[in-house]
Scaffold this motif. Structure first.
Motif, PDB file in Angstrom:
ATOM      1  N   GLN A 186       0.818  -1.212   0.000  1.00 23.22           N
ATOM      2  CA  GLN A 186       0.000   0.000   0.000  1.00 23.22           C
ATOM      3  C   GLN A 186       0.858   1.271   0.000  1.00 23.22           C
ATOM      4  OE1 GLN A 186      -0.636  -2.749   1.887  1.00 23.22           O
ATOM      5  NE2 GLN A 186      -2.434  -3.340   0.665  1.00 23.22           N
ATOM      6  N   GLU A 187       2.082   1.181   0.535  1.00 26.65           N
ATOM      7  CA  GLU A 187       2.958   2.349   0.483  1.00 26.65           C
ATOM      8  C   GLU A 187       3.886   2.296  -0.721  1.00 26.65           C
ATOM      9  OE1 GLU A 187       5.977   2.519   3.645  1.00 26.65           O
ATOM     10  OE2 GLU A 187       5.559   0.403   4.084  1.00 26.65           O
ATOM     11  N   THR A 188       4.181   1.101  -1.208  1.00 26.99           N
ATOM     12  CA  THR A 188       5.124   0.941  -2.312  1.00 26.99           C
ATOM     13  C   THR A 188       4.492   1.229  -3.668  1.00 26.99           C
ATOM     14  OG1 THR A 188       6.484  -0.670  -1.139  1.00 26.99           O
ATOM     15  CG2 THR A 188       6.531  -0.765  -3.538  1.00 26.99           C
ATOM     16  N   ILE A 189       3.320   0.678  -3.904  1.00 26.21           N
ATOM     17  CA  ILE A 189       2.744   0.714  -5.245  1.00 26.21           C
ATOM     18  C   ILE A 189       2.400   2.123  -5.732  1.00 26.21           C
ATOM     19  CG2 ILE A 189       0.726   0.024  -6.596  1.00 26.21           C
ATOM     20  CD1 ILE A 189       2.963  -2.083  -6.414  1.00 26.21           C
ATOM     21  N   PRO A 190       1.880   3.028  -4.897  1.00 29.73           N
ATOM     22  CA  PRO A 190       1.688   4.387  -5.407  1.00 29.73           C
ATOM     23  C   PRO A 190       2.979   5.007  -5.941  1.00 29.73           C
ATOM     24  CG  PRO A 190       0.436   4.098  -3.397  1.00 29.73           C
ATOM     25  CD  PRO A 190       1.290   2.865  -3.547  1.00 29.73           C
ATOM     26  N   ALA A 191       4.107   4.715  -5.275  1.00 36.12           N
ATOM     27  CA  ALA A 191       5.391   5.213  -5.769  1.00 36.12           C
ATOM     28  C   ALA A 191       5.758   4.550  -7.092  1.00 36.12           C
ATOM     29  CB  ALA A 191       6.481   4.968  -4.727  1.00 36.12           C
ATOM     30  N   VAL A 192       5.471   3.260  -7.224  1.00 36.16           N
ATOM     31  CA  VAL A 192       5.733   2.552  -8.481  1.00 36.16           C
ATOM     32  C   VAL A 192       4.924   3.159  -9.617  1.00 36.16           C
ATOM     33  CG1 VAL A 192       5.411   0.351  -9.694  1.00 36.16           C
ATOM     34  CG2 VAL A 192       6.467   0.384  -7.424  1.00 36.16           C
ATOM     35  N   VAL A 193       3.655   3.450  -9.360  1.00 34.65           N
ATOM     36  CA  VAL A 193       2.818   4.042 -10.412  1.00 34.65           C
ATOM     37  C   VAL A 193       3.312   5.444 -10.757  1.00 34.65           C
ATOM     38  CG1 VAL A 193       0.478   4.725 -11.065  1.00 34.65           C
ATOM     39  CG2 VAL A 193       0.845   2.614  -9.782  1.00 34.65           C
ATOM     40  N   ASP A 194       3.808   6.176  -9.771  1.00 32.52           N
ATOM     41  CA  ASP A 194       4.428   7.472 -10.068  1.00 32.52           C
ATOM     42  C   ASP A 194       5.562   7.298 -11.077  1.00 32.52           C
ATOM     43  OD1 ASP A 194       2.752   8.826  -8.326  1.00 32.52           O
ATOM     44  OD2 ASP A 194       4.235   8.908  -6.695  1.00 32.52           O
ATOM     45  N   VAL A 195       6.374   6.264 -10.881  1.00 36.06           N
ATOM     46  CA  VAL A 195       7.490   5.993 -11.793  1.00 36.06           C
ATOM     47  C   VAL A 195       6.974   5.622 -13.181  1.00 36.06           C
ATOM     48  CG1 VAL A 195       9.461   4.465 -12.259  1.00 36.06           C
ATOM     49  CG2 VAL A 195       9.072   5.330  -9.944  1.00 36.06           C
ATOM     50  N   LEU A 196       5.976   4.758 -13.225  1.00 32.12           N
ATOM     51  CA  LEU A 196       5.410   4.358 -14.519  1.00 32.12           C
ATOM     52  C   LEU A 196       4.896   5.579 -15.286  1.00 32.12           C
ATOM     53  CD1 LEU A 196       3.345   1.213 -13.444  1.00 32.12           C
ATOM     54  CD2 LEU A 196       5.528   1.212 -14.668  1.00 32.12           C
ATOM     55  N   GLU A 197       4.199   6.453 -14.596  1.00 35.21           N
ATOM     56  CA  GLU A 197       3.628   7.616 -15.264  1.00 35.21           C
ATOM     57  C   GLU A 197       4.705   8.618 -15.658  1.00 35.21           C
ATOM     58  OE1 GLU A 197      -0.928   7.541 -13.553  1.00 35.21           O
ATOM     59  OE2 GLU A 197       0.504   8.897 -12.563  1.00 35.21           O
ATOM     60  N   ALA A 198       5.743   8.757 -14.827  1.00 33.65           N
ATOM     61  CA  ALA A 198       6.825   9.693 -15.145  1.00 33.65           C
ATOM     62  C   ALA A 198       7.665   9.226 -16.323  1.00 33.65           C
ATOM     63  CB  ALA A 198       7.716   9.900 -13.922  1.00 33.65           C
ATOM     64  N   GLN A 199       7.803   7.909 -16.484  1.00 33.31           N
ATOM     65  CA  GLN A 199       8.647   7.355 -17.538  1.00 33.31           C
ATOM     66  C   GLN A 199       7.901   7.184 -18.863  1.00 33.31           C
ATOM     67  OE1 GLN A 199      12.003   6.525 -17.442  1.00 33.31           O
ATOM     68  NE2 GLN A 199      12.028   7.542 -15.455  1.00 33.31           N
TER      69      GLN A 199
END
Length: 217
Positions: A186-199
């Protein structure tokens, strides 16, 4: 925006599916279990290690266009030195963690739009240069093999313009990571999606952690 998440039955893949939907993505999620359609989430059944099931999924998705194809799959069969790993266990882990994710990409990549993203959940455990502590030799080897196969995939499809990502989400409290892991999905995946969207829209292959930092090969 349309995403296909392979391996959403539980853990990181399930949380990824719901986080994308929360952000307004329409998500097709594959599962072997009881995930149910919910708002923006459409569910497909898939055993990813089955080439025939992958082909059938590709057929069912004919005409669909994906902005993101994300493959999440991994198993771990314990902390054995490689000298004690049975051949069938070695084969099972390598097929699930390395071969099958690339089969999924090859089968489904033509659904990804120009400028779209193909991504695979990797692990810092797959980094050869960071392998300085004992333990989990087969799992580490399978993730290193995954990374190498993704590198070959990126080389072979260098001209397709897709963003290609290997994601290290860190050590999370999942069935694989165990209850004592320092991170939660729950704390990791929002950061992962931030990376996906930024890249998104940046072609080429990168191996990144949940903060968007490069992980050494």
């Amino acid at each position: 925006m349309q995403a296909l998440v392979i391996g959403a039955s539980r853990g990181l893949g399930l949380v990824l599916t719901h986080e994308l939907a929360r952000r307004g993505w329409d998500v097709i999620a594959t599962t072997r279990g009881d995930l149910h359609p919910d708002g923006r989430v459409e569910v497909e059944s898939l055993e990813m290690t089955s080439p025939s099931q992958l082909a059938a999924l590709r057929s069912r998705l004919t005409g669909r266009k994906l902005d993101l194809l994300f493959v999440n799959a991994a198993i771990d069969r314990g902390d054995l030195p490689i000298s004690e790993v049975p051949t069938d266990m070695f084969t099972e882990v390598m097929v699930t963690n390395a071969l099958s994710p690339l089969r999924a990409l090859e089968t489904l990549r033509d659904l990804v739009v120009p400028g779209g993203t193909v991504a695979v959940m990797s692990s810092g455990q797959g980094s050869v240069s960071l392998n300085t502590e004992d333990g989990y030799e087969l799992y580490k080897a399978s993730k290193a093999a995954l990374n190498q196969l993704m590198r070959s995939y990126a080389t072979r499809h260098a001209e397709d313009g897709h963003t290609k990502l290997l994601i290290d989400p860190g050590h999370n409290q999942t069935r694989l990571g165990g209850p004592d892991a320092p991170l939660s999905p729950q704390e990791t995946i929002p950061a992962v999606v931030d990376v996906l969207e930024a890249q998104a829209g940046i072609p080429g292959l990168r191996f990144l952690d949940r903060h968007g930092e490069t992980v050494p090969w």
